[in-house]
Design a protein around this motif. Structure first.
Motif, PDB file in Angstrom:
ATOM      1  N   LEU A  22     -72.808  15.839 -57.630  1.00 21.91           N
ATOM      2  CA  LEU A  22     -73.554  17.092 -57.498  1.00 21.91           C
ATOM      3  C   LEU A  22     -73.660  17.834 -58.825  1.00 21.91           C
ATOM      4  O   LEU A  22     -74.234  18.925 -58.885  1.00 21.91           O
ATOM      5  N   LYS A  29     -81.752  19.100 -62.079  1.00 24.41           N
ATOM      6  CA  LYS A  29     -81.483  18.172 -60.981  1.00 24.41           C
ATOM      7  C   LYS A  29     -80.056  17.658 -61.055  1.00 24.41           C
ATOM      8  O   LYS A  29     -79.519  17.444 -62.141  1.00 24.41           O
ATOM      9  N   SER A  30     -79.456  17.447 -59.878  1.00 26.23           N
ATOM     10  CA  SER A  30     -78.121  16.863 -59.857  1.00 26.23           C
ATOM     11  C   SER A  30     -78.211  15.359 -60.091  1.00 26.23           C
ATOM     12  O   SER A  30     -79.285  14.746 -59.951  1.00 26.23           O
ATOM     13  N   GLU A  33     -79.343  13.723 -56.952  1.00 24.33           N
ATOM     14  CA  GLU A  33     -80.752  14.038 -56.694  1.00 24.33           C
ATOM     15  C   GLU A  33     -81.657  13.110 -57.495  1.00 24.33           C
ATOM     16  O   GLU A  33     -82.669  12.600 -56.977  1.00 24.33           O
ATOM     17  N   LEU A  58     -69.958  19.115 -48.971  1.00 22.17           N
ATOM     18  CA  LEU A  58     -70.897  19.601 -49.978  1.00 22.17           C
ATOM     19  C   LEU A  58     -72.008  18.587 -50.225  1.00 22.17           C
ATOM     20  O   LEU A  58     -73.181  18.952 -50.381  1.00 22.17           O
ATOM     21  N   ILE A  59     -71.633  17.300 -50.270  1.00 19.64           N
ATOM     22  CA  ILE A  59     -72.633  16.256 -50.479  1.00 19.64           C
ATOM     23  C   ILE A  59     -73.504  16.104 -49.241  1.00 19.64           C
ATOM     24  O   ILE A  59     -74.741  16.024 -49.336  1.00 19.64           O
ATOM     25  N   GLU A  61     -74.218  18.216 -46.893  1.00 19.94           N
ATOM     26  CA  GLU A  61     -75.116  19.350 -46.694  1.00 19.94           C
ATOM     27  C   GLU A  61     -76.250  19.360 -47.715  1.00 19.94           C
ATOM     28  O   GLU A  61     -77.349  19.845 -47.429  1.00 19.94           O
ATOM     29  N   SER A  62     -75.987  18.799 -48.894  1.00 19.21           N
ATOM     30  CA  SER A  62     -77.027  18.745 -49.926  1.00 19.21           C
ATOM     31  C   SER A  62     -78.062  17.668 -49.644  1.00 19.21           C
ATOM     32  O   SER A  62     -79.229  17.790 -50.037  1.00 19.21           O
ATOM     33  N   PHE A  63     -77.636  16.593 -48.936  1.00 16.36           N
ATOM     34  CA  PHE A  63     -78.534  15.474 -48.638  1.00 16.36           C
ATOM     35  C   PHE A  63     -78.400  15.104 -47.152  1.00 16.36           C
ATOM     36  O   PHE A  63     -77.911  14.022 -46.813  1.00 16.36           O
TER      37      PHE A  63
END
Length: 229
Positions: A22, A29-30, A33, A58-59, A61-63
């Motif tokens: 992240l 961009k991460s 990402e 965290l990962i 929820e991000s993807f």
């Protein structure tokens, strides 16, 4: 084909409080990402699976669109066991896997497709440099012979992108199971080569930008190479 991103580690060497995949580059961009965007241009994004562990929510929820497998022992194991978890879920498929801290030129993936089509297992390598802290390799009869950080007279370094053909996957699973908890997955590959004659070719992508981010200097290098959005 299943695509695995290994993203379970703590990533303590970089010193970030969040999972290393992240980490946001200066282009906004991460790492992950960028990985998923590039992979989606060449392969079906529905086939991407992420191995999570440290601060997994965290990962996830991000993807939220991706599939996940959880390495519950992420704090006491290394990539050999994270990969093992994923391969056991996909033992009847061919698998392309990527370390969750690798930033790469999307065009690199075009070089891999012919090998995937030929069902040839491979390790992606960079022959333009041989870093002391990186996983390095030697060859015998055109195939990978030694693969570790301690290799002498190395021909190049592995960049953290690899492919195992369906016909080879059960062999690799067998040797990953024999790895010690703190082994990198490369140890499983090396033992499969030594004991079962697993045929792994190196795929040279030295003409493309590719950085595995372990330390701040790696992040600085990635930001200089991938500064545009």
């Amino acid at each position: 084909m299943k695509i695995i991103i290994l993203a379970a580690g703590i990533g303590s060497r970089l010193g970030n409080p969040a999972p290393k995949p992240l980490t946001v580059l200066q282009n906004g961009k991460s790492i992950m990402e960028m990985q998923t965007a590039h992979l989606s241009k060449y392969f079906n994004p529905d086939n991407i699976m992420v191995v999570v562990g440290f601060k997994k929510d965290l990962i996830m929820e991000s993807f939220p669109e991706l599939a996940y497998v959880y390495n519950t022992f992420f704090d006491t194991t290394n990539t050999s066991k994270s990969l093992l978890h994923a391969l056991k879920k996909n033992k009847n498929q061919k698998v392309l896997w990527i370390n969750g801290d690798v930033v790469f030129d999307e065009n690199l993936l075009s070089v891999l497709k012919p090998y995937i089509k030929k069902k040839q297992s491979f390790v992606v390598v960079n022959t333009a440099k041989v870093g002391e802290e990186e996983v390095k390799y030697t060859l015998k009869d055109g195939y990978i012979n030694k693969l570790s950080k301690s290799v002498q007279n190395a021909l190049g370094e592995a960049v953290g992108i690899n492919f195992i053909a369906k016909k080879d996957i059960k062999t690799l699973i067998k040797w990953l199971e024999k790895c010690e908890d703190q082994d990198y997955f490369e140890r499983g590959i090396e033992m499969a080569i030594e004991n079962d004659g697993l045929k792994i070719v190196p795929v040279d992508i030295s003409q493309f930008n590719c950085v595995e981010i372990d330390f701040q200097e790696d992040l600085d290098n990635a930001n200089s190479l991938f500064h545009t959005k």
